[in-house]
Design a protein around this motif. Structure first.
Motif, PDB file in Angstrom:
ATOM      1  N   LEU A 827       0.822  -1.203   0.000  1.00 36.94           N
ATOM      2  CA  LEU A 827       0.000   0.000   0.000  1.00 36.94           C
ATOM      3  C   LEU A 827       0.859   1.257   0.000  1.00 36.94           C
ATOM      4  N   ALA A 828       2.025   1.191   0.642  1.00 36.43           N
ATOM      5  CA  ALA A 828       2.912   2.353   0.717  1.00 36.43           C
ATOM      6  C   ALA A 828       3.368   2.790  -0.666  1.00 36.43           C
ATOM      7  N   VAL A 829       3.617   1.841  -1.553  1.00 45.60           N
ATOM      8  CA  VAL A 829       4.052   2.191  -2.909  1.00 45.60           C
ATOM      9  C   VAL A 829       2.973   3.008  -3.609  1.00 45.60           C
ATOM     10  N   ILE A 830       1.724   2.572  -3.501  1.00 41.24           N
ATOM     11  CA  ILE A 830       0.617   3.266  -4.177  1.00 41.24           C
ATOM     12  C   ILE A 830       0.412   4.648  -3.564  1.00 41.24           C
ATOM     13  N   ILE A 831       0.394   4.725  -2.230  1.00 38.68           N
ATOM     14  CA  ILE A 831       0.128   6.014  -1.576  1.00 38.68           C
ATOM     15  C   ILE A 831       1.235   7.012  -1.870  1.00 38.68           C
ATOM     16  N   ASN A 832       2.485   6.586  -1.832  1.00 39.57           N
ATOM     17  CA  ASN A 832       3.580   7.507  -2.119  1.00 39.57           C
ATOM     18  C   ASN A 832       3.550   7.975  -3.571  1.00 39.57           C
ATOM     19  N   ALA A 833       3.117   7.103  -4.482  1.00 38.05           N
ATOM     20  CA  ALA A 833       2.977   7.521  -5.879  1.00 38.05           C
ATOM     21  C   ALA A 833       1.952   8.640  -6.000  1.00 38.05           C
ATOM     22  N   PHE A 834       0.822   8.510  -5.305  1.00 34.47           N
ATOM     23  CA  PHE A 834      -0.215   9.540  -5.361  1.00 34.47           C
ATOM     24  C   PHE A 834       0.216  10.806  -4.624  1.00 34.47           C
ATOM     25  N   VAL A 835       0.952  10.663  -3.510  1.00 33.55           N
ATOM     26  CA  VAL A 835       1.421  11.855  -2.787  1.00 33.55           C
ATOM     27  C   VAL A 835       2.372  12.661  -3.661  1.00 33.55           C
ATOM     28  N   ILE A 836       3.300  11.983  -4.323  1.00 32.83           N
ATOM     29  CA  ILE A 836       4.263  12.691  -5.175  1.00 32.83           C
ATOM     30  C   ILE A 836       3.560  13.354  -6.355  1.00 32.83           C
ATOM     31  N   SER A 837       2.619  12.631  -6.968  1.00 36.13           N
ATOM     32  CA  SER A 837       2.019  13.147  -8.201  1.00 36.13           C
ATOM     33  C   SER A 837       0.906  14.157  -7.945  1.00 36.13           C
ATOM     34  N   PHE A 838       0.106  13.990  -6.882  1.00 35.77           N
ATOM     35  CA  PHE A 838      -1.061  14.851  -6.689  1.00 35.77           C
ATOM     36  C   PHE A 838      -0.898  15.856  -5.556  1.00 35.77           C
ATOM     37  N   PHE A 924       2.640   9.129 -14.169  1.00 32.17           N
ATOM     38  CA  PHE A 924       3.668   8.931 -13.147  1.00 32.17           C
ATOM     39  C   PHE A 924       3.227   7.873 -12.138  1.00 32.17           C
ATOM     40  N   VAL A 925       1.958   7.909 -11.721  1.00 30.76           N
ATOM     41  CA  VAL A 925       1.466   6.921 -10.755  1.00 30.76           C
ATOM     42  C   VAL A 925       1.641   5.514 -11.314  1.00 30.76           C
ATOM     43  N   ILE A 926       1.247   5.323 -12.576  1.00 31.24           N
ATOM     44  CA  ILE A 926       1.328   3.988 -13.183  1.00 31.24           C
ATOM     45  C   ILE A 926       2.776   3.534 -13.302  1.00 31.24           C
ATOM     46  N   VAL A 927       3.633   4.425 -13.827  1.00 32.19           N
ATOM     47  CA  VAL A 927       5.037   4.050 -14.014  1.00 32.19           C
ATOM     48  C   VAL A 927       5.718   3.801 -12.675  1.00 32.19           C
ATOM     49  N   PHE A 928       5.527   4.726 -11.723  1.00 32.32           N
ATOM     50  CA  PHE A 928       6.164   4.613 -10.414  1.00 32.32           C
ATOM     51  C   PHE A 928       5.717   3.331  -9.706  1.00 32.32           C
ATOM     52  N   GLN A 929       4.422   3.082  -9.702  1.00 29.69           N
ATOM     53  CA  GLN A 929       3.897   1.920  -9.000  1.00 29.69           C
ATOM     54  C   GLN A 929       4.441   0.624  -9.586  1.00 29.69           C
ATOM     55  N   ASN A 930       4.372   0.483 -10.894  1.00 26.98           N
ATOM     56  CA  ASN A 930       4.816  -0.768 -11.510  1.00 26.98           C
ATOM     57  C   ASN A 930       6.329  -0.946 -11.417  1.00 26.98           C
ATOM     58  N   LEU A 931       7.060   0.158 -11.575  1.00 26.60           N
ATOM     59  CA  LEU A 931       8.514   0.066 -11.489  1.00 26.60           C
ATOM     60  C   LEU A 931       8.952  -0.350 -10.089  1.00 26.60           C
ATOM     61  N   VAL A 932       8.385   0.310  -9.075  1.00 27.50           N
ATOM     62  CA  VAL A 932       8.786   0.004  -7.699  1.00 27.50           C
ATOM     63  C   VAL A 932       8.313  -1.391  -7.301  1.00 27.50           C
ATOM     64  N   MET A 933       7.101  -1.755  -7.718  1.00 30.58           N
ATOM     65  CA  MET A 933       6.615  -3.108  -7.420  1.00 30.58           C
ATOM     66  C   MET A 933       7.536  -4.161  -8.044  1.00 30.58           C
ATOM     67  N   PHE A 934       7.953  -3.914  -9.284  1.00 35.07           N
ATOM     68  CA  PHE A 934       8.850  -4.855  -9.947  1.00 35.07           C
ATOM     69  C   PHE A 934      10.185  -4.943  -9.204  1.00 35.07           C
ATOM     70  N   MET A 935      10.706  -3.792  -8.801  1.00 35.60           N
ATOM     71  CA  MET A 935      11.978  -3.793  -8.078  1.00 35.60           C
ATOM     72  C   MET A 935      11.835  -4.505  -6.729  1.00 35.60           C
ATOM     73  N   SER A 936      10.696  -4.308  -6.056  1.00 34.17           N
ATOM     74  CA  SER A 936      10.476  -4.983  -4.771  1.00 34.17           C
ATOM     75  C   SER A 936      10.399  -6.487  -4.961  1.00 34.17           C
ATOM     76  N   GLU A 937       9.674  -6.920  -5.982  1.00 36.53           N
ATOM     77  CA  GLU A 937       9.579  -8.351  -6.248  1.00 36.53           C
ATOM     78  C   GLU A 937      10.940  -8.932  -6.637  1.00 36.53           C
ATOM     79  N   PHE A 938      11.737  -8.137  -7.353  1.00 41.15           N
ATOM     80  CA  PHE A 938      13.075  -8.591  -7.722  1.00 41.15           C
ATOM     81  C   PHE A 938      13.937  -8.786  -6.479  1.00 41.15           C
ATOM     82  N   VAL A 939      13.831  -7.832  -5.537  1.00 40.16           N
ATOM     83  CA  VAL A 939      14.567  -7.970  -4.275  1.00 40.16           C
ATOM     84  C   VAL A 939      14.089  -9.212  -3.526  1.00 40.16           C
ATOM     85  N   ASP A 940      12.761  -9.406  -3.540  1.00 41.78           N
ATOM     86  CA  ASP A 940      12.184 -10.577  -2.888  1.00 41.78           C
ATOM     87  C   ASP A 940      12.706 -11.873  -3.509  1.00 41.78           C
TER      88      ASP A 940
END
Length: 1013
Positions: A827-838, A924-940
């Motif tokens: 949830l933090a990834v989504i909320i931070n994307a919206f905070v930065i963009s909106f 930005f929300v779409i790119v940020f969310q998917n990029l960070v989610m992908f990076m998190s899953e990669f770390v996982d």
């Protein structure tokens, strides 16, 4: 025999009463249901001051420890034994052992009893085939009293309930003795009206239960732990030397090179285990766990249904049940013990910089509490790099504030930008340069480094979860939990007392209906019906009213939270309008600061109050659901409490981040609440600064007041209140007052352990503050780190010094809390994307820089974000009362929005710039969310859950265990072969040739005899 004990025994004339009548049950008074049918042989030890019977009365069947006068005898024939021993407390180490000083106290049961204040005799009757208890009281004068006191109806009723509880205790304690436990009673304590039952588990019971519970115990076999070689070994040795000053001085914390092979305990394979010291083979934590398992499954059937210890506690038969602490943790001449060591090396603020002795914590409190503190330690360590990066981001904002072109333009008074009024009538026009301080402060948190920090924190959360999983596996290996499964515990999980009571109520209701319908059925039908009701359970139909109440209650609580936030909004709007009327210039200039600060403080107070209220409501809602087991109860409670507290803590922050200033309207067409209050706007520098203020005050205030002051103050206050109550009830006997308290008396005065849910909950809410809105407050990890350094020692001190010792619970992970943490991380990834963009101006700046800037710089950005309004278009009654407040007449004022100017054909309509910025924000929300989610899953994916060395050690343990059993089987086979050969030789030597010829077939068959080893 000890000095303060007496044995009363009658020689058997018939079959002994009870299954263990030939043994000696220390401190247990078995009372038969009818004194006239008492047993003919009863062995009992009495551990209190009492009057001795005359010689001719020695044939009495039983003595009730609490009411010796109930038997009845003449006073002149008795001898009072008031001082049987001088100081027996030192022999039993002040309550840690039985009176003999040899058997250790593993568990304590506490009950309230009422001493007789009038002369009365109790005749106890209870029919064998009826589980209900019937008591009959008869008034007889006590020896030497001379008068007979009348008993009122209320006292009779009270005594009936006291006798009923005593009957249940007697039966339950008798069943405990049948289960193999040894009991000793103590009512001669400093706490008036409180009795204690000390429980000891002998060796055979410990072995039996350890086998049943599948407890892994260390064997004699030891093996070498794989060590690192080469460069890694040198690096590890250097790190150990550097970190040596911050390591606790505890033997369990030192790195181990060898480890004992562990195997589930089995009585048939006792030779595998190191039993050289049977007293220390099962530590105090394991012994109390074993006793608690026996207490849970031992039943008391005199209440017409089965009752375990949980039911007896819920019904007030016992007032408390707990294991003892190992001893005192402070004072002179205190013997060394684990509790004292924990207090010195863990539960002290002076060792805040040291690592936690997690292995010792686990040894003393069990795996579940050990895992909580291990998780808290890992979380706190991981906050260190997050805090460092957060500080760097903040310092970057401080260093570049003078180079920030948008804030410089806002502070430039030569621009002469006149802004539209912030409220109707009372507010006048104002200069943008007056908001210079707000704009400069916004840059500290709203800068390009914030985006980097949001990405970093998302990856940090994923790394933290993976690091904890690896740490958890290491602990599972060290604590011999690798083969432990939660399902095994679930099988042994007993129903809760409330669930049993609800099932009883349901079965009785059905039984009553059955009797009404089949009144003339034979007895066999009734017996079959009774067997069917024993298997009764609660269905969803029985729980439907509770489910409906839960749904309505949660919706109402969430609605209440929204209503309170809305009320604070009304307060902000009305207060801003009221302060704007102020005649003083200073009052008008500080309107925004005053309103924001007071509103945030109101929010903080409401959040703290509602947190406590919601915790109680969540528990009540869970109780009416009547979950079957404690695990189900805990999971449902966690879900409800987290949902309500999450909404309560974050709703005001969500409002400022995503809703404030979005639905304001425009000059001449504002949006009103109740047709009188105009929706509030964001500051000229944006809402991010206000979000930062809101987040910081709520987070810091919540941690300081709720997590620290409440945790310190409330237990201290409860302890003081209990002390006053006990002091009021204490006897005036000075000698009794000066006597040193027993260990179980001291522990009884401590606060009961209420579970780990509150501890986890406050850390999970803090984790949300650290990750969810970190884009607006980069210093959140730093404040969380400082809080947790205190929190660890505060919780440690509470567990060691202020709480009764909890029963150790086995667990291999932190349970449902891990899933909640993962959910917050996503949830933090989504909320931070919206905070930065909106919420921030990051996206509008990028759009202006690459689409509208003439020279490729940010010059002109502020003017680009402002729209124009003709003051002649104000609605009637909304224009400023003092239009000349700035000293000149204003015709065009500016407001923050993307709209067409008044001279355009579609004046005040949304402009194309707005849609360009909105499209960029969504992209930005779409790119940020998917990029960070992908990076998190990669770390996982890239970090394995199980460390390689741990997986190798686990495999090595399995191989070694197979080798041990193979050698054992080979040894058995060789012994059998040797015995057979020896037997064969004896047979051949002892028989004649004729007999040997006739039996040659049988001898030859010896070699082919099948062996099942």
């Amino acid at each position: 025999m000890e000095k303060d004990e007496i044995h009363l025994r009658r020689l058997p004339a018939a079959a002994p009463w009870g299954p263990h009548a030939d043994s000696e049950f220390h401190g247990v008074d078995f009372l038969p249901e009818d004194l006239s049918e008492a047993p003919v042989e009863t062995g009992m030890r009495v551990n209190k001051k009492y009057s001795c019977l005359p010689a001719e009365e020695k044939g009495i069947h039983i003595i009730n420890i609490r009411a010796i006068e109930d038997i009845g005898y003449d006073q002149h024939e008795s001898t009072l034994l008031n001082s049987l021993s001088k100081n027996p407390d030192a022999d039993c180490k002040y309550g840690l052992y039985f009176r003999d000083g040899k058997r250790k106290v593993d568990y304590i049961l506490v009950y309230h009893y009422k001493k007789s204040s009038a002369g009365k005799t109790l005749a106890r009757r209870a029919q064998q085939n009826d589980a209900s208890v019937r008591s009959t009281k008869q008034d007889q004068p006590l020896p030497g009293k001379g008068v007979q006191l009348e008993m009122g109806e209320s006292e009779t009723h009270m005594d009936y309930h006291e006798d009923d509880k005593r009957f249940r205790r007697e039966e339950y304690e008798g069943n405990l003795v049948e289960a193999g436990l040894e009991l000793e009673r103590d009512e001669d304590t400093k706490i008036h009206g409180i009795g204690f039952v000390k429980i000891h588990a002998p060796w055979n019971v410990l072995c039996r239960e350890a086998e049943f519970l599948k407890l892994k115990m260390p064997t004699k076999k030891m093996y070498q732990i794989n060590q690192t070689h080469g460069l890694l070994k040198k690096i590890n040795s250097v790190i150990q030397k550097i970190t040596e000053p911050i390591q606790p001085k505890v033997a369990e914390h030192k790195p181990q090179t060898v480890k004992r092979l562990s195997y589930p305990f089995s009585r048939e394979k006792q030779h595998l285990f190191d039993l050289s010291d049977k007293d220390s083979f099962f530590d105090s934590k394991t012994r109390s766990t074993i006793v608690y398992e026996i207490l849970k499954r031992t039943t008391c059937t005199k209440a017409k249904y089965s009752m375990g210890i949980t039911s007896l506690l819920a019904n007030g038969v016992y007032s408390a049940a707990y294991p003892l602490h190992d001893g005192d943790y402070e004072g002179e001449n205190v013997e060394p013990n684990d509790r004292k060591l924990l207090c010195e090396e863990w539960a002290s603020y002076g060792v805040f910089y040291k690592y936690q002795p997690i292995d010792l914590v686990r040894k003393y409190f069990g795996e579940k509490i050990g895992l909580y503190f291990a998780w808290l330690g890992v979380y706190t360590q991981m906050l260190i790099p997050a805090s460092i990066v957060g500080i760097i981001v903040f310092l970057y904002g401080c260093a570049t504030v003078d180079e920030n072109i948008p804030s410089m333009e806002m502070c430039d008074q030569s621009n002469n930008i006149t802004m539209c009024p912030l409220c109707d009538k009372t507010c006048s026009y104002w200069k943008m340069s007056s908001a210079c301080a707000t704009a400069r402060a916004s840059h500290l948190f709203d800068n390009p480094a914030t985006v980097f920090f949001s990405v970093f924190m998302a990856l940090w959360a994923a790394t933290f979860m993976e690091h904890w999983k690896r740490k958890q596996m290491r602990l599972n290996y060290r604590w011999d939990l690798t083969g432990f499964e939660e399902e095994e515990e679930a099988v042994k999980d007993h129903p809760r007392a409330e669930y049993e009571a609800k099932v009883l109520e349901k079965s009785l209701r059905k039984e009553h209906k059955h009797k009404e319908k089949h009144r003339y059925f034979p007895e066999e039908t009734a017996n079959k019906w009774r067997q069917r009701t024993d298997k009764e359970k609660l269905t969803w139909k029985d729980r439907f009213p509770a489910y409906l109440t839960n749904f309505v209650g949660i919706i109402f609580m969430v609605g209440l939270t929204f209503a309170i936030v809305f009320g604070v909004i009304i307060y902000r709007i009305s207060t801003a309008a009221a302060l704007a009327i102020s005649s003083t210039p200073s009052g008008r200039s500080s309107v925004r600061v005053t309103v924001t600060a007071t509103a945030v403080i109101i929010n903080l107070v409401v959040i703290i109050i509602l947190d406590e209220v919601y915790g109680c409501i969540a528990r009540w809602l869970t109780q009416i659901e009547v979950p079957k087991t404690d695990k189900n109860f805990e999971e449902r409670l966690i879900f409800k409490a987290f949902l309500l507290k999450f909404v309560n803590a974050y709703t005001p922050i969500f409002y400022v981040a995503f809703f404030k200033g979005r639905f304001v309207g425009r000059p001449g067409d504002y949006v009103y609440i109740f047709h009188s209050f105009r929706m509030e706007e964001c500051a000229p520098g944006g809402c991010l600064m206000e979000l930062c203020i809101q987040l910081s005050i709520i987070m810091l205030g919540k941690q300081l007041i709720q997590n620290n002051l409440f945790e310190i103050g409330i237990p201290k206050m409860k302890k003081f209140i209990r002390y006053l109550k006990l002091k009021r009830r204490r006897s005036l006997d000075h000698e009794e007052h000066m006597k040193k308290k027993q260990r179980y008396e001291v522990d009884y005065n401590l606060e009961p352990f209420a579970g780990l849910t509150p501890e986890y909950m406050e850390m999970i809410i803090q984790f949300g503050f650290v990750t969810l809105f970190v884009a607006s407050f980069p210093l959140a990890p730093l404040f969380a780190l400082l809080n947790n350094i205190i929190e660890i020692r505060l919780d440690a001190k509470k567990f060691v010094t202020e709480l009764r010792r909890p029963v150790a619970v086995r667990a291999k992970d932190i349970g449902i809390w891990y899933n909640i943490l993962r959910g917050i991380g996503k949830l933090a990834v989504i909320i931070n994307a919206f905070v930065i963009s909106f919420t921030s101006d990051f996206i509008p700046r990028l759009v202006y820089l690459y689409m509208y800037s003439e020279n490729g710089t940010m010059h002109g950005f502020v003017n680009h974000t402002l729209s124009s309004f003709n003051v002649s278009d104000f609605q009637a009654g909304t224009a400023p009362n003092d239009p000349l407040d700035l000293g000149y007449e204003v015709q065009i004022c500016r407001y923050k929005d993307y709209r067409e100017p008044p001279w355009s054909e579609n004046k005040y309509d949304i402009s194309k710039d707005f849609w360009a910025v909105l499209a960029a924000r969504l992209a930005f929300v779409i790119v940020f969310q998917n990029l960070v989610m992908f990076m998190s899953e990669f770390v996982d994916w890239i970090i394995p859950d199980i460390p390689k060395d741990i997986s190798q050690q686990i495999h090595k343990e399995k191989v070694l265990m197979v080798e041990v059993f193979m050698r054992e089987e080979q040894g058995k086979l060789q012994m059998l072969e040797t015995w057979k050969d020896k037997k064969k030789g004896e047979n051949c030597n002892n028989h004649s040739p004729r007999l040997s010829r006739s039996r040659s077939g049988s001898l030859s068959s010896c070699h082919s005899y099948p062996l099942d080893v």
